[in-house]
Design an enzyme around this catalytic site. Structure first.
Site, PDB file in Angstrom:
ATOM      1  N   ASN A  16       0.884  -1.184  -0.042  1.00  0.00           N
ATOM      2  CA  ASN A  16      -0.159   0.067   0.022  1.00  0.00           C
ATOM      3  C   ASN A  16       0.902   1.229  -0.074  1.00  0.00           C
ATOM      4  OD1 ASN A  16      -1.837   2.037   0.463  1.00  0.00           O
ATOM      5  ND2 ASN A  16      -2.275   1.422   2.402  1.00  0.00           N
ATOM      6  N   TRP A  17       1.026   1.654  -0.976  1.00  0.00           N
ATOM      7  CA  TRP A  17       1.906   2.920  -1.279  1.00  0.00           C
ATOM      8  C   TRP A  17       1.543   4.349  -0.320  1.00  0.00           C
ATOM      9  CZ3 TRP A  17       3.349   3.245  -7.232  1.00  0.00           C
ATOM     10  CH2 TRP A  17       4.516   2.075  -7.600  1.00  0.00           C
ATOM     11  N   LYS A  18      -0.006   4.247  -0.226  1.00  0.00           N
ATOM     12  CA  LYS A  18      -0.461   5.351   0.641  1.00  0.00           C
ATOM     13  C   LYS A  18      -0.243   6.602  -0.559  1.00  0.00           C
ATOM     14  CE  LYS A  18       0.081   3.361   4.799  1.00  0.00           C
ATOM     15  NZ  LYS A  18       0.007   3.321   6.437  1.00  0.00           N
ATOM     16  N   HIS A 103      -9.417   1.696   5.467  1.00  0.00           N
ATOM     17  CA  HIS A 103      -8.163   2.046   6.165  1.00  0.00           C
ATOM     18  C   HIS A 103      -8.275   2.571   7.290  1.00  0.00           C
ATOM     19  CE1 HIS A 103      -3.925   2.490   6.636  1.00  0.00           C
ATOM     20  NE2 HIS A 103      -3.621   1.473   5.893  1.00  0.00           N
ATOM     21  N   GLU A 105      -6.618   5.109   8.506  1.00  0.00           N
ATOM     22  CA  GLU A 105      -6.098   6.428   7.990  1.00  0.00           C
ATOM     23  C   GLU A 105      -7.509   7.034   7.503  1.00  0.00           C
ATOM     24  OE1 GLU A 105      -2.602   5.571   5.752  1.00  0.00           O
ATOM     25  OE2 GLU A 105      -1.602   5.140   7.751  1.00  0.00           O
ATOM     26  N   GLY A 181       2.581   2.234  10.887  1.00  0.00           N
ATOM     27  CA  GLY A 181       3.745   3.417  10.666  1.00  0.00           C
ATOM     28  C   GLY A 181       4.584   3.522  12.085  1.00  0.00           C
ATOM     29  N   SER A 221       3.702  -2.181  10.231  1.00  0.00           N
ATOM     30  CA  SER A 221       5.007  -2.124  10.379  1.00  0.00           C
ATOM     31  C   SER A 221       5.805  -3.405  10.146  1.00  0.00           C
ATOM     32  CB  SER A 221       5.379  -1.925  11.967  1.00  0.00           C
ATOM     33  OG  SER A 221       5.024  -0.542  12.133  1.00  0.00           O
ATOM     34  N   GLY A 242       2.907  -1.238   4.251  1.00  0.00           N
ATOM     35  CA  GLY A 242       2.898   0.272   3.888  1.00  0.00           C
ATOM     36  C   GLY A 242       4.345   0.750   3.693  1.00  0.00           C
ATOM     37  N   GLY A 243       5.052   1.163   4.546  1.00  0.00           N
ATOM     38  CA  GLY A 243       6.389   1.893   4.683  1.00  0.00           C
ATOM     39  C   GLY A 243       7.274   0.939   3.787  1.00  0.00           C
TER      40      GLY A 243
HETATM   41  P1  13P Z   1       3.030   0.400   7.572  1.00  0.00           P
HETATM   42  O1  13P Z   1       3.579  -1.013   6.835  1.00  0.00           O
HETATM   43  O2  13P Z   1       3.829   1.408   7.167  1.00  0.00           O
HETATM   44  O3  13P Z   1       2.989   0.602   9.084  1.00  0.00           O
HETATM   45  O4  13P Z   1       1.639   0.441   7.121  1.00  0.00           O
HETATM   46  C1  13P Z   1       0.827  -0.471   7.135  1.00  0.00           C
HETATM   47  C2  13P Z   1      -0.322  -0.132   6.596  1.00  0.00           C
HETATM   48  O5  13P Z   1      -1.134   0.757   6.923  1.00  0.00           O
HETATM   49  C3  13P Z   1      -0.708  -0.654   5.193  1.00  0.00           C
HETATM   50  O6  13P Z   1      -2.037  -0.555   4.768  1.00  0.00           O
END
Ligand code: 13P
Length: 255
Positions: A16-18, A103, A105, A181, A221, A242-243
């Protein structure tokens, strides 16, 4: 290529690149990811920003890469005067196959509640998109021993009114909010326990057949060093990253 139910045997790993990567960066990334995809045992997905969907999908087709491309959000309406929104039909039209919904967020920053997420899930299925539905408890809920209650509430609210067949298009992502995150990944056994709650809730909602086959991904994470331990758990069927998905090298090493 639909994912979701009935494919638990192969892990599903989704980046997930956000809100990261412009078009140029997205295309360079695919060049760097391609060798990893060729060696991957996992099914792979990437949820990219709206602006990258068309060029990324074009390049995936040209390079014949085995990867699902999806969006990170969509409108609950089919079309209309909703400035700034993007419909499921538009996402499907450009060749994306899935969408991430609910999500944390979006729930937190954009005040999306379960009823709203539920309308989006139903709309996505109508538009032939697969769904990765995210759920996960806050740190507060965890410290008050309310993980199970909190997951049940989100699942029942977000999946209200869905029938057995719809679950063929649905993956659940367990993303504890305290792990997103923060660098604080859930311990594999902790995540496994939550995945069991989720499976039990789905069983209570639509029966054992569906719950046995529904893929439940872990997100929060995840790093190359922690991916294998999580995937070794019997109820962790994949990862939502994510990251660590932002570098093709680090995402590729998980595949
Ligand atoms: P991180 O891997 O950066 O913690 O993000 C997880 C996430 O929200 C994937 O959708």
């Amino acid at each position: 290529m639909s994912f979701g139910a009935f494919k638990r045997k192969s892990p599903y790993i989704v980046g997930n690149w956000k809100m990261h990567k412009n078009v140029r960066e997205s295309l360079v990334y695919l060049d760097n990811l391609a060798p990893h995809l060729a060696k991957s045992q996992a099914e792979v997905g990437l949820a990219v920003p709206f602006t990258a969907l068309i060029p990324v999908i074009q390049k995936v087709k040209e390079m014949n890469l085995p990867i699902h491309i999806g969006a990170q959000n969509m409108s609950d309406y089919p079309e209309g005067a909703f400035t700034g929104e993007v419909s499921g039909e538009m996402i499907y039209d450009v060749g994306a196959t899935f969408v991430i919904l609910g999500h944390s967020e979006r729930r937190h920053f954009f005040k999306e509640d379960d009823a709203y997420v539920n309308r989006k899930v139903k709309r996505a299925i109508k538009e032939n998109l697969d769904v990765i539905l995210c759920v996960g408890e806050t740190l507060e809920a965890r410290s008050e021993n309310k993980v199970k209650v909190s997951l049940e509430e989100e699942l029942k609210g977000s999946l209200e009114g869905l029938l057995e067949d719809h679950f063929q298009r649905i993956c659940i992502a367990y993303e504890p909010i305290w792990a997103i995150g923060t660098g604080r990944v859930a311990k594999p056994e902790e995540a496994e326990q939550a995945h069991i709650y989720i499976r039990d809730t789905i069983k209570a909602m639509v029966g054992p057949e569906v719950s046995e086959h529904t893929r439940i991904l872990y997100g929060g994470s995840v790093k190359p060093e922690t991916a294998a331990g999580l995937l070794a758990q019997p109820n962790i069927d994949g990862l939502l990253v994510g990251g660590a998905s932002l570098s093709a090298q680090s995402f590729g090493s998980m595949l």
